[in-house]
Scaffold this active site. Structure first.
Site, PDB file in Angstrom:
ATOM      1  N   LYS A  83       0.856  -1.190   0.000  1.00 36.70           N
ATOM      2  CA  LYS A  83       0.000   0.000   0.000  1.00 36.70           C
ATOM      3  C   LYS A  83       0.893   1.242   0.000  1.00 36.70           C
ATOM      4  O   LYS A  83       1.782   1.370   0.865  1.00 36.70           O
ATOM      5  CB  LYS A  83      -0.865  -0.042   1.266  1.00 36.70           C
TER       6      LYS A  83
HETATM    7  O1  G3P Z   1      -9.570   1.697   4.544  1.00 37.74           O
HETATM    8  C1  G3P Z   1      -9.124   2.897   5.055  1.00 37.74           C
HETATM    9  C2  G3P Z   1      -9.644   3.058   6.406  1.00 37.74           C
HETATM   10  O2  G3P Z   1      -8.865   2.376   7.323  1.00 37.74           O
HETATM   11  C3  G3P Z   1      -9.817   4.460   6.822  1.00 37.74           C
HETATM   12  O3  G3P Z   1     -10.997   4.461   7.503  1.00 37.74           O
HETATM   13  O4  G3P Z   1     -12.651   5.276   9.089  1.00 37.74           O
HETATM   14  O5  G3P Z   1     -10.205   5.824   9.390  1.00 37.74           O
HETATM   15  O6  G3P Z   1     -11.537   6.892   7.569  1.00 37.74           O
HETATM   16  P1  G3P Z   1     -11.364   5.687   8.448  1.00 37.74           P
END
Ligand code: G3P
Length: 217
Positions: A83
């Protein structure tokens, strides 16, 4: 639609994997921090558990260092997707790593133009962050739809990985638009099983069943 689970918690991955709900896993530095585990160790455990792609994120900021980290992460297992962030250096790293045959997930995508660049750099996955756009009053789903249209217009085979999924409605909408994959925390995937009419209906069945005095076993 393939389901990736967005966590580095082994027990949660295993529970969903046993049900056939896990087509892959995504992690990031914040999720590794939350797990309290060593990145190389926990990523290896996840790769041993799950057949599909397991995203592990580089933390360097410059292309050469990202490439070196990506190569090291890719040594963990064959199903690693490296990634990289959607920066100019990340795109350079994507080009080199994908050229070497590694799966690359380009993350932190917030615009259709960024997604276009990632596809041209050979990304296996593009990760538009829906929830974080919604957080700033921009419709994350519009971005998924724009990327779907653009990739289909030109036949890019980069897969759209709807990320930063926060709600069950995000899953429905991303599936309706045609995102190839979605990644969500275990709690969101489990919440997809819930419906108040299911609970209400089951409650009525159980009350009526009790009145029959019967047993199945
Ligand atoms: O897949 C990306 C994720 O981990 C981010 O999620 O909820 O931290 O915006 P969030």
């Amino acid at each position: 639609m393939r389901f990736f689970v967005d966590t580095a918690e082994i027990d949660a991955i295993a529970e969903l994997n046993d049900l056939g709900m896990v087509d892959g896993v995504t992690t990031n530095p914040s999720l590794i921090m939350k797990s309290g585990r060593d990145i190389l160790e926990v990523t290896k455990e996840i790769c041993d558990l799950v057949d599909g792609p397991v995203s592990a994120e580089v933390v360097a900021m410059e292309a050469d260092a990202m490439i070196a980290e990506g190569r090291k992460l890719a040594e963990i297992a064959e199903n690693i997707a490296v990634k990289v962030p959607l920066t100019w250096d990340g795109l350079k790293a994507c080009k080199v790593l994908s050229g070497e045959g590694h799966m690359v997930n380009v993350t932190l995508c917030f615009s259709a133009n960024q997604a276009l660049l990632a596809a041209k750099a050979g990304a296996t996955f593009i990760s538009p962050f829906i929830g974080r756009l919604d957080d700033i009053n921009i419709d994350g789903m519009e971005l998924i739809a724009d990327i779907r249209t653009i990739y289909d217009n030109y036949g890019f085979d980069t897969q759209i990985l709807a990320a930063s999924i926060r709600t069950v409605n995000h899953v429905t909408e991303a599936a309706r638009i045609g995102a190839d994959v979605m990644t969500a925390p275990p709690a969101v995937i489990k919440a997809m099983a819930n419906h108040p009419l299911t609970d209400k209906g089951l409650d009525a069945f159980m009350k009526d069943w009790a009145k029959t005095g019967q047993k199945i076993l």
